[in-house]
Design a protein around this motif. Sequence first.
Motif, PDB file in Angstrom:
ATOM      1  N   GLU A  10       0.849  -1.184   0.000  1.00 54.49           N
ATOM      2  CA  GLU A  10       0.000   0.000   0.000  1.00 54.49           C
ATOM      3  C   GLU A  10       0.887   1.238   0.000  1.00 54.49           C
ATOM      4  OE1 GLU A  10      -3.327   0.338  -0.087  1.00 54.49           O
ATOM      5  OE2 GLU A  10      -3.330  -1.786  -0.522  1.00 54.49           O
ATOM      6  N   ARG A 228     -10.092   6.364  -2.027  1.00 52.47           N
ATOM      7  CA  ARG A 228     -10.044   5.381  -0.941  1.00 52.47           C
ATOM      8  C   ARG A 228      -8.832   4.468  -1.090  1.00 52.47           C
ATOM      9  NH1 ARG A 228      -9.139   3.033   2.695  1.00 52.47           N
ATOM     10  NH2 ARG A 228     -10.410   1.738   4.092  1.00 52.47           N
ATOM     11  N   ARG A 229      -8.530   4.076  -2.314  1.00 56.62           N
ATOM     12  CA  ARG A 229      -7.374   3.204  -2.568  1.00 56.62           C
ATOM     13  C   ARG A 229      -6.067   3.897  -2.197  1.00 56.62           C
ATOM     14  NH1 ARG A 229      -3.280   1.173  -3.033  1.00 56.62           N
ATOM     15  NH2 ARG A 229      -2.486  -0.344  -4.562  1.00 56.62           N
ATOM     16  N   TYR A 271     -13.047  -0.215  -8.935  1.00 60.25           N
ATOM     17  CA  TYR A 271     -12.577  -1.040  -7.817  1.00 60.25           C
ATOM     18  C   TYR A 271     -11.758  -2.216  -8.341  1.00 60.25           C
ATOM     19  CZ  TYR A 271     -12.522  -3.623  -3.438  1.00 60.25           C
ATOM     20  OH  TYR A 271     -12.110  -4.294  -2.304  1.00 60.25           O
ATOM     21  N   VAL A 274      -8.199  -0.865  -9.693  1.00 55.80           N
ATOM     22  CA  VAL A 274      -7.159  -0.404  -8.765  1.00 55.80           C
ATOM     23  C   VAL A 274      -6.814  -1.421  -7.694  1.00 55.80           C
ATOM     24  CG1 VAL A 274      -7.775   2.004  -9.160  1.00 55.80           C
ATOM     25  CG2 VAL A 274      -8.821   0.780  -7.256  1.00 55.80           C
ATOM     26  N   HIS A 275      -7.626  -2.472  -7.561  1.00 55.95           N
ATOM     27  CA  HIS A 275      -7.333  -3.507  -6.567  1.00 55.95           C
ATOM     28  C   HIS A 275      -6.903  -4.823  -7.199  1.00 55.95           C
ATOM     29  CE1 HIS A 275      -8.611  -1.397  -2.898  1.00 55.95           C
ATOM     30  NE2 HIS A 275      -9.554  -0.837  -3.642  1.00 55.95           N
TER      31      HIS A 275
END
Length: 309
Positions: A10, A228-229, A271, A274-275
């Motif tokens: 992260e 959020r990411r 989502y 990016v995840h």
Amino acid sequence: MEQAPGSPQEPREARGGNGSPDGGAVAPGCYRHPDRSTGITCTRCERPICPECMVSASVGFHCPECVRGGSGTGHAPGANRPRTVAGGTLTADPRLLTKILIGVNVAVFVAAMVVGDRFVNALDLVGWAFDPGALHVVGVAHGEWYRLVTAMFLHQQVMHIGFNMLSLWWLGPPLEAALGRVRFLALYFLAGLGGSALSYLLAAQNQPSLGASGAIFGLLGATAVLLRRLNYDMKPVLILLGLNLAFTFLWPNIAWQAHVGGLVMGAGVTYAMVHAPRGRRTLVQAGACVVALLVIVAVVWFRTSQLTG
């Protein structure tokens, strides 16, 4: 979310930013774009970087200067090619597709003003056929599936296109920079199609629906997911989203179905982008886009079978 071995960690927060030991300090500005506050730092030089500048690395993110300075690491040419947070290629102009989309919308608007109702009737989600002594609805249910796309670019009022294009200019470039051009374009069209499909499913058969609002709401949902990411402050985008949803349901003559459909589709697709695990990023992202498109097709097929069965 658990990380697979070798996947990127992260992004680290900048010193003095949100979540730092000293509490409520203001996040610093990107070293290349001082007006853009950010909570992310380069894992090599620790300078603050914004989504447009961050380059995905095996550990965290690097700034463009560190990427260029690390070309002599023994890797083959192109092996360390700069990538966005979603795996896209960094570009010299992260606003190119945004400007093209705005140009297409404006061109269609001008054509609608010049040609008039015939032009609008041919591109709107719902059209009218004028037979001798009769007037009946035509559209997607009659095989004119192209209307799901053309309605995304059609506007009739100056205020309508002005608000949508201003929103596109504000939301588009950061997403285009963070996702890359191909992913950004896929997001825009899937969000717009999601809005058209939900409007086609839930609205009355004779209710017109037009405008880029479904795609714009998709970009708004995508922005929330991206922030959020990256562990950015969510309050501004959540407030903006709340105001837009309130406007959607309280203002008359607004196709709320298109707004909600675009929002859900845009947030879901982003989502996945990016995840996605770094080792299978392209496969997961392409698969998510295909699934989203299949959902749209299924919704349109179901509604068509209701209207023609």
